[in-house]
Design a protein around this motif. Structure first.
Motif, PDB file in Angstrom:
ATOM      1  N   UNK A  67      -1.412  -9.875   1.616  1.00 17.13           N
ATOM      2  CA  UNK A  67      -2.665  -9.208   1.443  1.00 17.13           C
ATOM      3  C   UNK A  67      -3.096  -9.272   3.110  1.00 17.13           C
ATOM      4  N   UNK A  68      -3.861  -8.302   3.496  1.00 16.72           N
ATOM      5  CA  UNK A  68      -4.590  -8.208   4.844  1.00 16.72           C
ATOM      6  C   UNK A  68      -3.478  -8.168   5.883  1.00 16.72           C
ATOM      7  N   UNK A  69      -2.287  -7.912   5.719  1.00 15.98           N
ATOM      8  CA  UNK A  69      -1.191  -7.958   6.770  1.00 15.98           C
ATOM      9  C   UNK A  69      -1.317  -6.500   7.184  1.00 15.98           C
ATOM     10  N   UNK A  70      -0.692  -6.197   8.377  1.00 13.89           N
ATOM     11  CA  UNK A  70      -0.564  -4.930   8.871  1.00 13.89           C
ATOM     12  C   UNK A  70       0.168  -3.999   8.109  1.00 13.89           C
ATOM     13  N   UNK A  71       1.272  -4.477   7.186  1.00 15.26           N
ATOM     14  CA  UNK A  71       1.915  -3.626   6.243  1.00 15.26           C
ATOM     15  C   UNK A  71       0.810  -3.159   5.339  1.00 15.26           C
ATOM     16  N   UNK A  72       0.125  -4.027   4.735  1.00 16.30           N
ATOM     17  CA  UNK A  72      -1.107  -3.658   3.620  1.00 16.30           C
ATOM     18  C   UNK A  72      -2.078  -2.605   4.258  1.00 16.30           C
ATOM     19  N   UNK A  73      -2.614  -2.890   5.473  1.00 11.31           N
ATOM     20  CA  UNK A  73      -3.431  -2.185   6.132  1.00 11.31           C
ATOM     21  C   UNK A  73      -2.771  -0.639   6.419  1.00 11.31           C
ATOM     22  N   UNK A  74      -1.427  -0.796   6.630  1.00 11.00           N
ATOM     23  CA  UNK A  74      -0.919   0.544   6.814  1.00 11.00           C
ATOM     24  C   UNK A  74      -0.631   1.380   5.544  1.00 11.00           C
ATOM     25  N   UNK A  75      -0.037   0.784   4.591  1.00  8.77           N
ATOM     26  CA  UNK A  75       0.360   1.550   3.349  1.00  8.77           C
ATOM     27  C   UNK A  75      -0.721   1.213   2.096  1.00  8.77           C
ATOM     28  N   UNK A  76      -1.660   0.323   2.163  1.00  2.10           N
ATOM     29  CA  UNK A  76      -2.530   0.473   1.207  1.00  2.10           C
ATOM     30  C   UNK A  76      -1.845  -0.468  -0.056  1.00  2.10           C
ATOM     31  N   UNK A  77      -1.107  -0.972   0.282  1.00  2.00           N
ATOM     32  CA  UNK A  77      -0.479  -2.175  -1.043  1.00  2.00           C
ATOM     33  C   UNK A  77       0.163  -3.043  -0.360  1.00  2.00           C
ATOM     34  N   UNK A  78       0.635  -4.178  -0.888  1.00  2.00           N
ATOM     35  CA  UNK A  78       1.213  -5.323  -0.437  1.00  2.00           C
ATOM     36  C   UNK A  78       2.014  -6.166  -1.771  1.00  2.00           C
ATOM     37  N   UNK A  79       2.855  -7.100  -0.924  1.00  2.00           N
ATOM     38  CA  UNK A  79       3.442  -8.082  -1.917  1.00  2.00           C
ATOM     39  C   UNK A  79       2.816  -9.263  -1.789  1.00  2.00           C
TER      40      UNK A  79
END
Length: 185
Positions: A67-79
């Motif tokens: 949550x709130x990682x660059x991955x989350x910000x980029x794709x809109x979902x997270x692990x």
């Protein structure tokens, strides 16, 4: 979340944890058995996961694609990296896992909870969002009340807790049954 998003998370989590097997225990595990699950069951933007062979690396997943990682910000979902005991599950759940291994997972396998095991864990958790999830899945005909009752009976719970969860399950079964006159929607 869509099935393709889950496959992406499996691939990324496997690479981060250096583990080709990822266990998916949260609500989005439904996408393993039901890739086109009803939309109300796919509203979460997170998948609760842990590396099967290296569960101690869950924090790496959470820190990298959480949550709130660059991955989350980029794709809109997270692990969300979780511990193996996060979900309370029926006996034998590991033998019923649904494999997600597609070209998009690049050799990694996501092992998703089977629908009845998932719903029992949600019923045990008992939060409003878990109850709603169960009721929608039941209304969509994705699970059997008989199997849910049997799975709950096989889950290691204190008797008092089991009684509360059994009552909750029966209420969810009534609410999720479109034939029940007092179905709550």
């Amino acid at each position: 979340m869509k099935r393709a998003d889950l496959e992406h998370l499996i691939r990324a989590a496997a690479a981060i944890a250096s583990d080709t097997e990822i266990i998916v225990v949260g609500s989005q595990a439904i996408l393993g058995q039901f890739p086109d699950a009803p939309a109300p069951l796919c509203v979460s933007d997170e998948a609760d996961v842990y590396p099967r062979n290296h569960p101690d690396r869950s924090d790496l997943i959470d820190g990298s694609i959480g949550e709130l990682s660059p991955f989350h910000q980029t794709f809109g979902y997270y692990a969300q990296g979780v511990a193996p005991g996060t979900a309370i599950l029926p006996a034998g759940w590991e033998e019923r896992l649904i494999a997600v291994n597609t070209p998009a997972t690049l050799g990694a396998t996501g092992w998703c909870l089977e629908i009845h095991d998932l719903l029992v864990s949600k019923c045990i958790a008992g939060r409003e969002k878990d109850r709603s999830f169960c009721q929608v899945a039941l209304a969509a005909g994705l699970a059997s009340g008989e199997v849910l009752r049997a799975r709950l009976a096989s889950t290691a719970l204190e008797p008092a807790v089991r009684a509360v969860v059994a009552d909750r399950l029966e209420a969810d079964l009534r609410a999720g049954d479109p034939a029940t006159p007092d179905a709550q929607r």
